[in-house]
Design a protein around this motif. Sequence first.
Motif, PDB file in Angstrom:
ATOM      1  N   THR A 211      -5.573   1.839   8.975  1.00 14.39           N
ATOM      2  CA  THR A 211      -4.653   1.637   7.869  1.00 14.39           C
ATOM      3  C   THR A 211      -5.215   0.708   6.595  1.00 14.39           C
ATOM      4  OG1 THR A 211      -3.332  -0.366   8.966  1.00 14.39           O
ATOM      5  CG2 THR A 211      -2.537   1.685   9.246  1.00 14.39           C
ATOM      6  N   GLY A 212      -4.940   0.584   5.513  1.00  8.32           N
ATOM      7  CA  GLY A 212      -5.565  -0.054   4.604  1.00  8.32           C
ATOM      8  C   GLY A 212      -5.053  -1.561   4.630  1.00  8.32           C
ATOM      9  N   PRO A 213      -5.933  -2.422   3.766  1.00  9.12           N
ATOM     10  CA  PRO A 213      -5.808  -4.141   3.748  1.00  9.12           C
ATOM     11  C   PRO A 213      -4.179  -4.235   3.448  1.00  9.12           C
ATOM     12  CG  PRO A 213      -7.784  -3.354   2.622  1.00  9.12           C
ATOM     13  CD  PRO A 213      -6.983  -2.067   2.782  1.00  9.12           C
ATOM     14  N   CYS A 214      -3.571  -4.989   4.210  1.00 12.08           N
ATOM     15  CA  CYS A 214      -2.276  -5.542   3.901  1.00 12.08           C
ATOM     16  C   CYS A 214      -2.238  -6.369   2.716  1.00 12.08           C
ATOM     17  CB  CYS A 214      -1.506  -6.142   5.109  1.00 12.08           C
ATOM     18  SG  CYS A 214      -1.212  -5.002   6.496  1.00 12.08           S
ATOM     19  N   ALA A 215      -3.178  -7.229   2.625  1.00 13.91           N
ATOM     20  CA  ALA A 215      -3.339  -8.104   1.355  1.00 13.91           C
ATOM     21  C   ALA A 215      -3.375  -7.486  -0.086  1.00 13.91           C
ATOM     22  CB  ALA A 215      -4.506  -8.929   1.546  1.00 13.91           C
ATOM     23  N   VAL A 216      -4.125  -6.151   0.270  1.00 18.29           N
ATOM     24  CA  VAL A 216      -3.975  -5.500  -1.147  1.00 18.29           C
ATOM     25  C   VAL A 216      -2.742  -4.936  -1.344  1.00 18.29           C
ATOM     26  CG1 VAL A 216      -5.060  -3.267  -2.104  1.00 18.29           C
ATOM     27  CG2 VAL A 216      -6.482  -4.931  -0.984  1.00 18.29           C
ATOM     28  N   ALA A 217      -2.067  -4.159  -0.371  1.00 15.92           N
ATOM     29  CA  ALA A 217      -0.528  -3.587  -0.337  1.00 15.92           C
ATOM     30  C   ALA A 217       0.144  -4.547  -0.840  1.00 15.92           C
ATOM     31  CB  ALA A 217      -0.243  -3.298   0.828  1.00 15.92           C
ATOM     32  N   LEU A 218       0.146  -5.874  -0.629  1.00 14.83           N
ATOM     33  CA  LEU A 218       1.141  -6.924  -1.205  1.00 14.83           C
ATOM     34  C   LEU A 218       0.857  -7.122  -2.616  1.00 14.83           C
ATOM     35  CD1 LEU A 218       1.056  -9.142   2.108  1.00 14.83           C
ATOM     36  CD2 LEU A 218       3.028  -7.864   1.447  1.00 14.83           C
ATOM     37  N   ILE A 219      -0.505  -7.410  -2.755  1.00 10.95           N
ATOM     38  CA  ILE A 219      -0.720  -7.450  -4.174  1.00 10.95           C
ATOM     39  C   ILE A 219      -0.375  -6.579  -5.288  1.00 10.95           C
ATOM     40  CG2 ILE A 219      -2.838  -7.694  -5.772  1.00 10.95           C
ATOM     41  CD1 ILE A 219      -4.344  -9.272  -3.548  1.00 10.95           C
TER      42      ILE A 219
ATOM     43  N   THR B  96      -0.296   3.034  13.238  1.00  8.19           N
ATOM     44  CA  THR B  96       0.899   3.007  12.418  1.00  8.19           C
ATOM     45  C   THR B  96       0.710   1.979  11.170  1.00  8.19           C
ATOM     46  OG1 THR B  96       2.082   1.256  13.681  1.00  8.19           O
ATOM     47  CG2 THR B  96       2.256   3.700  14.289  1.00  8.19           C
ATOM     48  N   PRO B  97       1.660   1.841  10.449  1.00  5.99           N
ATOM     49  CA  PRO B  97       1.544   0.802   9.237  1.00  5.99           C
ATOM     50  C   PRO B  97       1.729  -0.556   9.815  1.00  5.99           C
ATOM     51  CG  PRO B  97       2.963   2.647   8.610  1.00  5.99           C
ATOM     52  CD  PRO B  97       2.636   2.865  10.017  1.00  5.99           C
ATOM     53  N   HIS B  98       1.031  -1.547   9.231  1.00  6.65           N
ATOM     54  CA  HIS B  98       1.252  -2.917   9.813  1.00  6.65           C
ATOM     55  C   HIS B  98       2.525  -3.439   9.301  1.00  6.65           C
ATOM     56  CE1 HIS B  98      -3.323  -3.864  10.288  1.00  6.65           C
ATOM     57  NE2 HIS B  98      -2.767  -2.922  10.860  1.00  6.65           N
ATOM     58  N   ALA B  99       3.042  -4.450   9.683  1.00  7.87           N
ATOM     59  CA  ALA B  99       4.426  -4.985   9.569  1.00  7.87           C
ATOM     60  C   ALA B  99       4.831  -5.084   8.186  1.00  7.87           C
ATOM     61  CB  ALA B  99       4.507  -6.438  10.149  1.00  7.87           C
ATOM     62  N   GLU B 100       3.743  -5.717   7.285  1.00 12.09           N
ATOM     63  CA  GLU B 100       4.130  -5.838   5.971  1.00 12.09           C
ATOM     64  C   GLU B 100       4.173  -4.382   5.231  1.00 12.09           C
ATOM     65  OE1 GLU B 100       0.335  -8.373   6.906  1.00 12.09           O
ATOM     66  OE2 GLU B 100       1.420  -6.819   7.608  1.00 12.09           O
ATOM     67  N   VAL B 101       3.484  -3.572   5.253  1.00 11.42           N
ATOM     68  CA  VAL B 101       3.436  -2.264   4.936  1.00 11.42           C
ATOM     69  C   VAL B 101       4.734  -1.463   5.370  1.00 11.42           C
ATOM     70  CG1 VAL B 101       2.403  -0.061   4.623  1.00 11.42           C
ATOM     71  CG2 VAL B 101       1.093  -2.254   4.448  1.00 11.42           C
ATOM     72  N   ASP B 102       5.026  -1.763   6.521  1.00  7.65           N
ATOM     73  CA  ASP B 102       6.302  -1.214   7.306  1.00  7.65           C
ATOM     74  C   ASP B 102       7.662  -1.592   6.442  1.00  7.65           C
ATOM     75  OD1 ASP B 102       7.926   0.420   9.097  1.00  7.65           O
ATOM     76  OD2 ASP B 102       8.359  -1.608  10.183  1.00  7.65           O
ATOM     77  N   ALA B 103       7.516  -2.930   6.018  1.00  6.22           N
ATOM     78  CA  ALA B 103       8.924  -3.280   5.381  1.00  6.22           C
ATOM     79  C   ALA B 103       8.680  -2.841   3.847  1.00  6.22           C
ATOM     80  CB  ALA B 103       8.672  -4.847   5.332  1.00  6.22           C
ATOM     81  N   LEU B 104       7.580  -2.997   3.148  1.00  9.67           N
ATOM     82  CA  LEU B 104       7.269  -2.350   1.855  1.00  9.67           C
ATOM     83  C   LEU B 104       7.642  -1.075   1.726  1.00  9.67           C
ATOM     84  CD1 LEU B 104       3.967  -4.095   0.886  1.00  9.67           C
ATOM     85  CD2 LEU B 104       6.082  -4.602  -0.104  1.00  9.67           C
ATOM     86  N   THR B 105       7.576  -0.228   2.645  1.00  8.98           N
ATOM     87  CA  THR B 105       8.049   1.059   2.607  1.00  8.98           C
ATOM     88  C   THR B 105       9.270   1.615   2.587  1.00  8.98           C
ATOM     89  OG1 THR B 105       7.565   1.678   4.807  1.00  8.98           O
ATOM     90  CG2 THR B 105       5.654   2.277   3.684  1.00  8.98           C
ATOM     91  N   LYS B 106      10.144   0.485   2.801  1.00  9.86           N
ATOM     92  CA  LYS B 106      11.642   0.582   3.060  1.00  9.86           C
ATOM     93  C   LYS B 106      12.069   0.303   1.458  1.00  9.86           C
ATOM     94  CE  LYS B 106      11.755  -0.240   7.856  1.00  9.86           C
ATOM     95  NZ  LYS B 106      11.953  -1.300   8.971  1.00  9.86           N
ATOM     96  N   LEU B 107      11.222  -0.104   0.404  1.00  8.37           N
ATOM     97  CA  LEU B 107      11.685  -0.372  -0.638  1.00  8.37           C
ATOM     98  C   LEU B 107      11.354   0.455  -1.761  1.00  8.37           C
ATOM     99  CD1 LEU B 107      10.731  -4.268  -0.741  1.00  8.37           C
ATOM    100  CD2 LEU B 107      13.238  -3.126  -0.299  1.00  8.37           C
ATOM    101  N   ALA B 108      12.099   0.707  -2.787  1.00  8.81           N
ATOM    102  CA  ALA B 108      11.843   1.488  -3.908  1.00  8.81           C
ATOM    103  C   ALA B 108      10.682   1.006  -4.809  1.00  8.81           C
ATOM    104  CB  ALA B 108      13.025   1.716  -4.961  1.00  8.81           C
ATOM    105  N   PRO B 109       9.902   1.793  -5.474  1.00 11.19           N
ATOM    106  CA  PRO B 109       8.718   1.274  -6.078  1.00 11.19           C
ATOM    107  C   PRO B 109       9.169   0.224  -7.083  1.00 11.19           C
ATOM    108  CG  PRO B 109       8.816   3.650  -5.953  1.00 11.19           C
ATOM    109  CD  PRO B 109      10.069   3.436  -5.582  1.00 11.19           C
ATOM    110  N   GLY B 110       8.454  -0.855  -7.117  1.00 10.63           N
ATOM    111  CA  GLY B 110       8.685  -1.964  -7.979  1.00 10.63           C
ATOM    112  C   GLY B 110       9.786  -3.012  -7.403  1.00 10.63           C
ATOM    113  N   ALA B 111      10.470  -2.589  -6.307  1.00 12.00           N
ATOM    114  CA  ALA B 111      11.532  -3.374  -5.845  1.00 12.00           C
ATOM    115  C   ALA B 111      10.723  -4.779  -5.239  1.00 12.00           C
ATOM    116  CB  ALA B 111      12.193  -2.607  -4.879  1.00 12.00           C
ATOM    117  N   ALA B 112       9.487  -4.720  -5.005  1.00 10.55           N
ATOM    118  CA  ALA B 112       9.089  -6.098  -4.511  1.00 10.55           C
ATOM    119  C   ALA B 112       8.381  -7.012  -5.476  1.00 10.55           C
ATOM    120  CB  ALA B 112       7.957  -5.566  -3.363  1.00 10.55           C
ATOM    121  N   ALA B 113       8.464  -6.644  -6.794  1.00 12.43           N
ATOM    122  CA  ALA B 113       7.981  -7.457  -7.591  1.00 12.43           C
ATOM    123  C   ALA B 113       8.500  -8.857  -7.740  1.00 12.43           C
ATOM    124  CB  ALA B 113       8.097  -6.593  -9.075  1.00 12.43           C
ATOM    125  N   GLY B 114       7.694 -10.040  -7.767  1.00 19.28           N
ATOM    126  CA  GLY B 114       8.282 -11.311  -7.709  1.00 19.28           C
ATOM    127  C   GLY B 114       8.780 -11.577  -6.137  1.00 19.28           C
ATOM    128  N   ALA B 115       8.713 -10.727  -5.166  1.00 22.47           N
ATOM    129  CA  ALA B 115       9.405 -11.258  -3.818  1.00 22.47           C
ATOM    130  C   ALA B 115       8.259 -12.068  -3.107  1.00 22.47           C
ATOM    131  CB  ALA B 115       9.457  -9.647  -3.193  1.00 22.47           C
TER     132      ALA B 115
END
Length: 364
Positions: free
Chosen positions: A85-93, A51-70
């Motif tokens: 699953t893919g690298p969480c570091a890349v997903a955050l970037i 399943t998605p890692h914790a960071e990605v699990d949280a990001l998927t609950k946001l609209a595209p672009g909503a995490a910019a600057g977060a």
Amino acid sequence: MAVNEAERRAMTRALELATFGPRGVNPQVGAVILSPDGDVLAEGWHHGAGTPHAEVDALTKLAPGAAAGATAVVTLEPCNHTGRTGPCAVALIEAGVARVVYALDDPGAVSGGGAERLRGAGVSVDSGEQADHAHRIIDGWLTAQRLGRPHVTVKWAQSLDGRAAASDGSSQWITGPEARADVHRRRAAADAIVVGTGTLLADDPSLTARDGDDLYPTQPVPAVIGSRPIPADAAIRRHPHAALAYDTHDLPAVLADLHGRGIQTVFVEGGPTLASAFVAAGLADRVLAYLAPVLLGGDRLALTDVGVASIDQARRLTVDEWVPLGADLLAIAHPAAGAPPRATNAAPAPDAAQESDISHEGAR
């Protein structure tokens, strides 16, 4: 950049979220996404392998672009590899996260390095926030990653003068009901519970984790070390999990087999002989010593020979916590810095058949 109060609160919440995930081959991880103003945008945790890692699990609950600057607050360093699953570091970037605060470094040779990758992309990174708390949540996984074996907790109950039983062998009960209830809660949090055949034959323990008269939803797998067979009518035969029997005195081999079965946390509750063998072999990652305000005298010591011939060889511990439990006191400790290194080729455990067939408190 110093960790601010909003990030501290978010880490406290992320640590709580981490415990929602299952124990297993993957670590329990929680994540909280904060707006630039410190408001919570999303939360997530790892729900299990694949399943998605914790960071990605949280990001998927946001609209595209909503995490910019977060800011992403995570209990474990974002991973830096592609598995199921893919690298969480890349997903955050890619999500535009500007800052990451995490508690623990990922010890994996393959999965580690996420912080470096984030910094390389211009993301501000801080580590170590509430690291001790995070370590307690995933200590089994961390030990498995670093040492290739389960994390081992050795438990015993003793009188104030260090005895595990009275002269006639009776020990139930040295400690009170609060301490015994605490033992069962900790059993339920372990993947396996280990005893020697001496305790098995003396006590006929069920080795279940019980909340009063009821079983906890999760139960440790029972494991028995020693050459004597498990009786056909033993209470352990009625355990929800089939018992594992090890006709060997080689503790590292036992732990290797348990690790191969996906077991990451082991609770040793098998009397003085087995407890001492794990300590002597350098295989006790944590000690739980329940101290009762009683005096028994005699020679029924809570520990026997642990390989200490002189005081300079003492196996010194660092106490993490003193926990009052009714009239009793629980000492939670781990090997101190500079303690003898953990053995990789430890001496065999003493023959479990030599363990006195006395009643060992708690192994019920």
